[in-house]
Design a protein around this motif. Structure first.
Motif, mmCIF file in Angstrom:
data_model
loop_
_atom_site.group_PDB
_atom_site.id
_atom_site.type_symbol
_atom_site.label_atom_id
_atom_site.label_comp_id
_atom_site.label_asym_id
_atom_site.label_seq_id
_atom_site.Cartn_x
_atom_site.Cartn_y
_atom_site.Cartn_z
ATOM 1 N N GLY A 167 3.936 -13.785 -2.859
ATOM 2 C CA GLY A 167 3.890 -14.304 -1.772
ATOM 3 C C GLY A 167 3.763 -13.456 -0.900
ATOM 4 N N SER A 168 3.933 -11.346 -1.373
ATOM 5 C CA SER A 168 2.789 -10.548 -0.555
ATOM 6 C C SER A 168 1.968 -10.378 -0.564
ATOM 7 N N PRO A 169 1.403 -9.981 0.290
ATOM 8 C CA PRO A 169 -0.075 -9.588 0.047
ATOM 9 C C PRO A 169 0.235 -7.998 -0.658
ATOM 10 N N ALA A 170 -1.360 -7.998 -1.231
ATOM 11 C CA ALA A 170 -1.447 -6.845 -2.824
ATOM 12 C C ALA A 170 -3.080 -6.242 -1.776
ATOM 13 N N PRO A 171 -3.201 -5.107 -0.938
ATOM 14 C CA PRO A 171 -4.339 -4.571 -1.480
ATOM 15 C C PRO A 171 -5.255 -4.478 -2.308
ATOM 16 N N LEU A 172 -6.085 -5.031 -3.497
ATOM 17 C CA LEU A 172 -6.851 -4.253 -4.038
ATOM 18 C C LEU A 172 -8.272 -2.990 -3.683
ATOM 19 N N LEU A 173 -8.373 -2.354 -4.653
ATOM 20 C CA LEU A 173 -9.476 -1.621 -4.573
ATOM 21 C C LEU A 173 -10.512 -1.841 -5.567
ATOM 22 N N ASP A 174 -11.649 -1.077 -4.621
ATOM 23 C CA ASP A 174 -13.069 -1.241 -5.682
ATOM 24 C C ASP A 174 -13.011 -1.794 -5.828
ATOM 25 N N VAL A 175 -13.371 -3.446 -5.068
ATOM 26 C CA VAL A 175 -13.615 -4.537 -5.872
ATOM 27 C C VAL A 175 -14.763 -5.096 -6.456
ATOM 28 N N GLY A 176 -14.416 -5.748 -7.583
ATOM 29 C CA GLY A 176 -16.113 -5.954 -8.339
ATOM 30 C C GLY A 176 -16.411 -7.312 -8.013
ATOM 31 N N HIS A 177 -17.567 -7.968 -8.568
ATOM 32 C CA HIS A 177 -18.328 -9.011 -8.113
ATOM 33 C C HIS A 177 -17.735 -10.273 -8.159
ATOM 34 N N VAL A 178 -16.817 -10.420 -9.259
ATOM 35 C CA VAL A 178 -15.997 -11.728 -9.140
ATOM 36 C C VAL A 178 -14.914 -11.615 -8.374
ATOM 37 N N GLU A 179 -14.455 -10.724 -7.430
ATOM 38 C CA GLU A 179 -13.832 -11.108 -6.540
ATOM 39 C C GLU A 179 -14.480 -10.957 -5.127
ATOM 40 N N GLU A 180 -15.775 -9.968 -4.759
ATOM 41 C CA GLU A 180 -16.769 -10.483 -4.439
ATOM 42 C C GLU A 180 -17.029 -11.982 -4.076
ATOM 43 N N ALA A 181 -17.039 -12.378 -5.009
ATOM 44 C CA ALA A 181 -17.782 -13.954 -5.066
ATOM 45 C C ALA A 181 -16.372 -14.962 -4.882
ATOM 46 N N ALA A 182 -15.102 -14.159 -4.905
ATOM 47 C CA ALA A 182 -13.707 -15.084 -4.766
ATOM 48 C C ALA A 182 -13.638 -15.709 -3.107
ATOM 49 N N GLY A 183 -15.037 -14.810 -2.258
ATOM 50 C CA GLY A 183 -15.301 -15.170 -0.673
ATOM 51 C C GLY A 183 -14.149 -14.675 0.225
ATOM 52 N N GLY A 184 -13.744 -14.085 -0.336
ATOM 53 C CA GLY A 184 -12.112 -13.071 0.858
ATOM 54 C C GLY A 184 -12.912 -12.028 1.359
ATOM 55 N N VAL A 185 -11.938 -11.123 2.374
ATOM 56 C CA VAL A 185 -12.233 -10.556 3.274
ATOM 57 C C VAL A 185 -12.597 -9.249 2.188
ATOM 58 N N VAL A 186 -13.703 -8.868 2.461
ATOM 59 C CA VAL A 186 -14.235 -7.107 1.336
ATOM 60 C C VAL A 186 -14.424 -6.018 3.138
ATOM 61 N N LEU A 187 -14.074 -4.725 2.661
ATOM 62 C CA LEU A 187 -13.984 -4.019 4.034
ATOM 63 C C LEU A 187 -14.335 -2.505 3.262
ATOM 64 N N THR A 188 -16.252 -2.157 3.652
ATOM 65 C CA THR A 188 -16.553 -0.784 3.022
ATOM 66 C C THR A 188 -16.389 0.018 3.968
ATOM 67 N N VAL A 189 -16.104 1.026 3.725
ATOM 68 C CA VAL A 189 -15.790 2.911 4.354
ATOM 69 C C VAL A 189 -16.586 2.885 3.507
ATOM 70 N N ALA A 190 -17.422 3.902 4.429
ATOM 71 C CA ALA A 190 -17.750 5.189 4.083
ATOM 72 C C ALA A 190 -17.590 6.337 4.373
ATOM 73 N N SER A 191 -16.860 7.235 4.477
ATOM 74 C CA SER A 191 -15.972 8.381 4.491
ATOM 75 C C SER A 191 -16.614 9.897 4.059
ATOM 76 N N LEU A 192 -15.716 10.594 5.027
ATOM 77 C CA LEU A 192 -15.801 12.649 4.657
ATOM 78 C C LEU A 192 -14.560 12.647 3.955
ATOM 79 N N PRO A 193 -13.854 12.814 2.844
ATOM 80 C CA PRO A 193 -11.963 12.269 2.803
ATOM 81 C C PRO A 193 -11.986 13.999 3.380
#
Length: 250
Positions: A167-193
């Protein structure tokens, strides 16, 4: 938003990872001798080759008196996905990815050092299993380092998504193809850490503002973790080069 089936009752993802865990990353610099710089990178089952040519003199149509011209070409092998691509390069998606790669990599390159010059960066996705853009950015960064191109900092890319657990939100890191295909939001970030700046930010679907900060924070943490991995690969490559040089000298 992805359904609860993306996380098991133990809080593990479909591939056994924890929500904040990266896929296994393997990388190698200097895989080709013809380009000025090259790299191979595996991020999970996503496999990418990157090659860099330049800096070299730019053509008259592309020459600039202020900064170097960064040319990126992204393509996918016809066997990289389950469905054979009729046009592995030059299609709309490849052109869009090329533009996004150029945006992220230009932010890292010290373009002002090479006026009237051009750097060509070629990316070939050998196998796509989610996060192809991120793997391409990370591989291109290593290839630029191998080519000796001065960078302001490593530019690293990572994805993040959102699932529910108990019942609580859980952010997922480094999304794979199956998770991408689930139809949810995918946030892509390119940064200079190391500088704390963001070179590119893209979101596939709408996400409630209450969850955005958590997902963005998870993606930025992934970029920082990837920077550590890339830096170690560069240092190991340099150490290996010095060792070979010492052997030849002896």
């Amino acid at each position: 938003m992805p359904g609860p089936d993306l996380l098991s009752s133990q809080g593990l993802r479909l591939d056994g990872r924890r929500p904040n865990e990266l896929r296994r990353i393997r990388c190698k610099l200097g895989v080709f001798t013809q380009p000025d710089g090259s790299a191979y990178l595996e991020q999970g089952n996503t496999k990418v080759l990157a090659a860099v040519y330049g800096p070299h003199q730019a053509s008259k149509s592309k020459s600039s008196t202020e900064a170097v011209v960064v040319n990126c070409q992204y393509s996918m092998a016809t066997f990289s996905t389950g469905e054979r691509k009729n046009r592995p390069r030059g299609d709309r998606k490849s052109l869009e990815m090329s533009l996004h790669l150029r945006q992220a990599l230009t932010a890292a390159i010290k373009t002002e050092l090479y006026p009237r010059s051009q750097i060509d960066i070629y990316i070939e996705v050998l196998q796509a299993d989610g996060g192809a853009y991120c793997a391409s950015v990370n591989a291109a960064t290593l290839a630029l380092v191998d080519a000796g191109v001065p960078l302001r900092a490593y530019v690293c890319a990572c994805t993040a998504s959102m699932a529910w657990h108990g019942g609580s939100p859980a952010p997922l890191l480094d999304v794979g193809h199956v998770e991408e295909a689930a139809g949810g939001v995918v946030l892509t970030v390119a940064s200079l850490p190391s500088t704390g700046s963001i070179a590119l930010l893209e979101m596939s679907h709408r996400l409630h503002s209450d969850y955005f900060e958590n997902v963005l924070s998870r993606a930025l943490q992934g970029c920082r973790d990837i920077e550590v991995i890339l830096d170690k690969a560069v240092r190991d490559h340099l150490a290996e080069g010095w060792t070979k040089q010492d052997v030849v000298t002896v």
